[in-house]
Design an enzyme around this catalytic site. Structure first.
Site, PDB file in Angstrom:
ATOM      1  N   GLU A  33     -12.731  38.680  14.806  1.00 22.63           N
ATOM      2  CA  GLU A  33     -11.032  37.697  14.258  1.00 22.63           C
ATOM      3  C   GLU A  33     -11.336  36.968  13.253  1.00 22.63           C
ATOM      4  O   GLU A  33     -11.734  35.812  13.960  1.00 22.63           O
ATOM      5  CB  GLU A  33      -9.842  38.074  14.905  1.00 22.63           C
ATOM      6  CG  GLU A  33      -9.038  38.828  15.209  1.00 22.63           C
ATOM      7  CD  GLU A  33      -8.623  39.875  16.659  1.00 22.63           C
ATOM      8  OE1 GLU A  33      -8.863  37.870  17.332  1.00 22.63           O
ATOM      9  OE2 GLU A  33      -8.549  40.277  16.712  1.00 22.63           O
TER      10      GLU A  33
ATOM     11  N   TYR B 297     -19.931  35.713   8.318  1.00 26.30           N
ATOM     12  CA  TYR B 297     -20.232  36.180   8.843  1.00 26.30           C
ATOM     13  C   TYR B 297     -20.357  37.998   7.750  1.00 26.30           C
ATOM     14  O   TYR B 297     -21.399  38.558   8.175  1.00 26.30           O
ATOM     15  CB  TYR B 297     -18.868  36.876   9.470  1.00 26.30           C
ATOM     16  CG  TYR B 297     -18.130  36.089  10.143  1.00 26.30           C
ATOM     17  CD1 TYR B 297     -19.188  35.612  11.979  1.00 26.30           C
ATOM     18  CD2 TYR B 297     -16.926  35.600  10.871  1.00 26.30           C
ATOM     19  CE1 TYR B 297     -18.942  35.164  12.843  1.00 26.30           C
ATOM     20  CE2 TYR B 297     -16.627  35.231  11.687  1.00 26.30           C
ATOM     21  CZ  TYR B 297     -17.095  34.355  12.884  1.00 26.30           C
ATOM     22  OH  TYR B 297     -17.053  33.625  13.852  1.00 26.30           O
TER      23      TYR B 297
HETATM   24  C1  LIG Z   1     -19.604  29.280  11.032  1.00 23.70           C
HETATM   25  C2  LIG Z   1     -20.318  28.439  12.072  1.00 23.70           C
HETATM   26  C3  LIG Z   1     -20.462  29.137  12.863  1.00 23.70           C
HETATM   27  C4  LIG Z   1     -22.302  28.710  11.143  1.00 23.70           C
HETATM   28  O1  LIG Z   1     -22.879  28.180  11.666  1.00 23.70           O
HETATM   29  P1  LIG Z   1     -24.454  27.936  10.354  1.00 23.70           P
HETATM   30  O2  LIG Z   1     -25.629  27.250  11.855  1.00 23.70           O
HETATM   31  O3  LIG Z   1     -23.809  26.454   9.501  1.00 23.70           O
HETATM   32  O4  LIG Z   1     -24.699  29.222  10.032  1.00 23.70           O
HETATM   33  P2  LIG Z   1     -26.605  29.432   9.506  1.00 23.70           P
HETATM   34  O5  LIG Z   1     -27.291  27.798   8.976  1.00 23.70           O
HETATM   35  O6  LIG Z   1     -27.191  30.115  10.434  1.00 23.70           O
HETATM   36  O7  LIG Z   1     -26.171  29.877   8.416  1.00 23.70           O
HETATM   37  C5  LIG Z   1     -26.434  31.259   8.193  1.00 23.70           C
HETATM   38  C6  LIG Z   1     -25.687  32.023   7.162  1.00 23.70           C
HETATM   39  O8  LIG Z   1     -24.295  32.129   7.114  1.00 23.70           O
HETATM   40  C7  LIG Z   1     -23.563  31.542   5.376  1.00 23.70           C
HETATM   41  N1  LIG Z   1     -22.614  29.595   5.728  1.00 23.70           N
HETATM   42  C8  LIG Z   1     -23.576  29.751   6.770  1.00 23.70           C
HETATM   43  N2  LIG Z   1     -22.409  28.020   6.708  1.00 23.70           N
HETATM   44  C9  LIG Z   1     -21.845  28.170   5.518  1.00 23.70           C
HETATM   45  C10 LIG Z   1     -20.772  27.662   4.812  1.00 23.70           C
HETATM   46  N3  LIG Z   1     -20.285  27.265   4.893  1.00 23.70           N
HETATM   47  N4  LIG Z   1     -20.336  28.310   3.164  1.00 23.70           N
HETATM   48  C11 LIG Z   1     -21.655  29.167   2.883  1.00 23.70           C
HETATM   49  N5  LIG Z   1     -22.208  29.865   3.644  1.00 23.70           N
HETATM   50  C12 LIG Z   1     -21.963  29.820   4.409  1.00 23.70           C
HETATM   51  C13 LIG Z   1     -24.892  31.101   4.853  1.00 23.70           C
HETATM   52  O9  LIG Z   1     -25.450  32.588   4.193  1.00 23.70           O
HETATM   53  C14 LIG Z   1     -26.081  30.834   5.424  1.00 23.70           C
HETATM   54  O10 LIG Z   1     -27.439  30.785   5.035  1.00 23.70           O
HETATM   55  P3  LIG Z   1     -28.070  29.651   4.597  1.00 23.70           P
HETATM   56  O11 LIG Z   1     -27.818  28.823   4.578  1.00 23.70           O
HETATM   57  O12 LIG Z   1     -29.379  29.467   3.814  1.00 23.70           O
HETATM   58  O13 LIG Z   1     -27.221  29.891   2.665  1.00 23.70           O
HETATM   59  C15 LIG Z   1     -20.398  27.248  11.899  1.00 23.70           C
HETATM   60  O14 LIG Z   1     -19.636  26.741   9.842  1.00 23.70           O
HETATM   61  C16 LIG Z   1     -19.647  26.279  11.972  1.00 23.70           C
HETATM   62  O15 LIG Z   1     -19.562  25.839  13.525  1.00 23.70           O
HETATM   63  N6  LIG Z   1     -17.638  26.802  11.913  1.00 23.70           N
HETATM   64  C17 LIG Z   1     -16.729  25.917  12.459  1.00 23.70           C
HETATM   65  C18 LIG Z   1     -16.408  26.680  13.621  1.00 23.70           C
HETATM   66  C19 LIG Z   1     -16.312  28.806  13.093  1.00 23.70           C
HETATM   67  O16 LIG Z   1     -15.396  28.371  12.273  1.00 23.70           O
HETATM   68  N7  LIG Z   1     -17.051  29.244  13.360  1.00 23.70           N
HETATM   69  C20 LIG Z   1     -16.198  30.167  13.103  1.00 23.70           C
HETATM   70  C21 LIG Z   1     -14.834  30.793  13.839  1.00 23.70           C
HETATM   71  S1  LIG Z   1     -15.212  30.849  15.733  1.00 23.70           S
END
Ligand SMILES: CC(C)(COP(=O)(O)OP(=O)(O)OC[C@H]1O[C@@H](n2cnc3c(N)ncnc32)[C@H](O)[C@@H]1OP(=O)(O)O)[C@@H](O)C(=O)NCCC(=O)NCCS
Length: 166
Positions: free
Chosen positions: A113, A125
């Site tokens: 979720e 996701y």
């Molecule tokens: C969601 C989260 C865990 C993603 O982690 P991350 O290490 O930044 O993600 P990645 O670098 O592995 O991203 C993989 C792909 O996902 C997509 N993506 C990740 N973050 C994105 C963003 N902010 N905007 C758009 N696409 C995104 C992209 O396609 C990305 O590939 P690319 O960078 O080559 O375009 C991170 O943004 C985070 O910690 N957010 C705050 C906490 C949160 O909301 N957690 C989820 C709810 S529990």
């Protein structure tokens, strides 16, 4: 530049940095330290898998992920990466490692979720292969908000079995 990381199981020494990382990220679930402590306790139910992305410096944690297991299903409860290391593939590597462990634990389906307003997480996701399967109106508090339900069939997406040509 992609950070050098090691994906490994979360241990007791990670609880403080993990709690701090989540506390610094407004969209992340803000679990208490003891909730993470329960997550790494193999005796607790449901069983959980908790992983961290550890950096090169001793004690450096760049991100973490926790899933609860009720095979053949699992729930991705939280995944977070420190703000300065986001968009460097850390979240994806964490999830790939988690998915491998979930498959080994006979999980076929991962559910989650996410707040409807958490656009970065929704895109993240979707990049991993999750699809929207529903909405839970008013599911979250502070502020009240809908939850988007997402599902990833691990077998289809991450199968390492040879393809049956018949
Ligand atoms: C969601 C989260 C865990 C993603 O982690 P991350 O290490 O930044 O993600 P990645 O670098 O592995 O991203 C993989 C792909 O996902 C997509 N993506 C990740 N973050 C994105 C963003 N902010 N905007 C758009 N696409 C995104 C992209 O396609 C990305 O590939 P690319 O960078 O080559 O375009 C991170 O943004 C985070 O910690 N957010 C705050 C906490 C949160 O909301 N957690 C989820 C709810 S529990």
């Amino acid at each position: 530049m992609k950070p050098e990381i090691e994906i490994r199981r979360m241990t007791a020494s990670d609880l403080d940095p993990v709690t701090a990382i989540a506390g610094d990220l407004p969209p992340a679930p803000h679990w208490t330290r003891s909730a993470y402590s329960i997550a790494i306790n193999p005796e607790s139910t449901p069983r959980r898998i908790a992983l961290v992305a550890a950096g090169r410096q001793p004690g450096s944690i760049l991100g973490f992920a926790v899933a609860s297991l009720l095979p053949p299903q699992a729930e991705l409860e939280t995944i977070a990466v420190v703000a300065e290391s986001q968009r460097l593939g850390v979240g994806e590597r964490l999830f790939q490692a988690l998915a491998a462990e979930l498959k080994a634990a006979n999980v076929d389906d991962v559910l989650l979720e996410v707040r409807a307003s958490n656009q970065p997480a929704l895109v993240f996701y979707q990049t991993l292969g999750f699809v929207k399967i529903g909405l839970r109106p008013g599911y979250y508090a502070d502020p009240i908000e809908d939850a988007v339900l997402m599902r990833l069939p691990l077998i289809e997406r991450f199968s390492s079995e040879p393809v049956d040509p018949t």
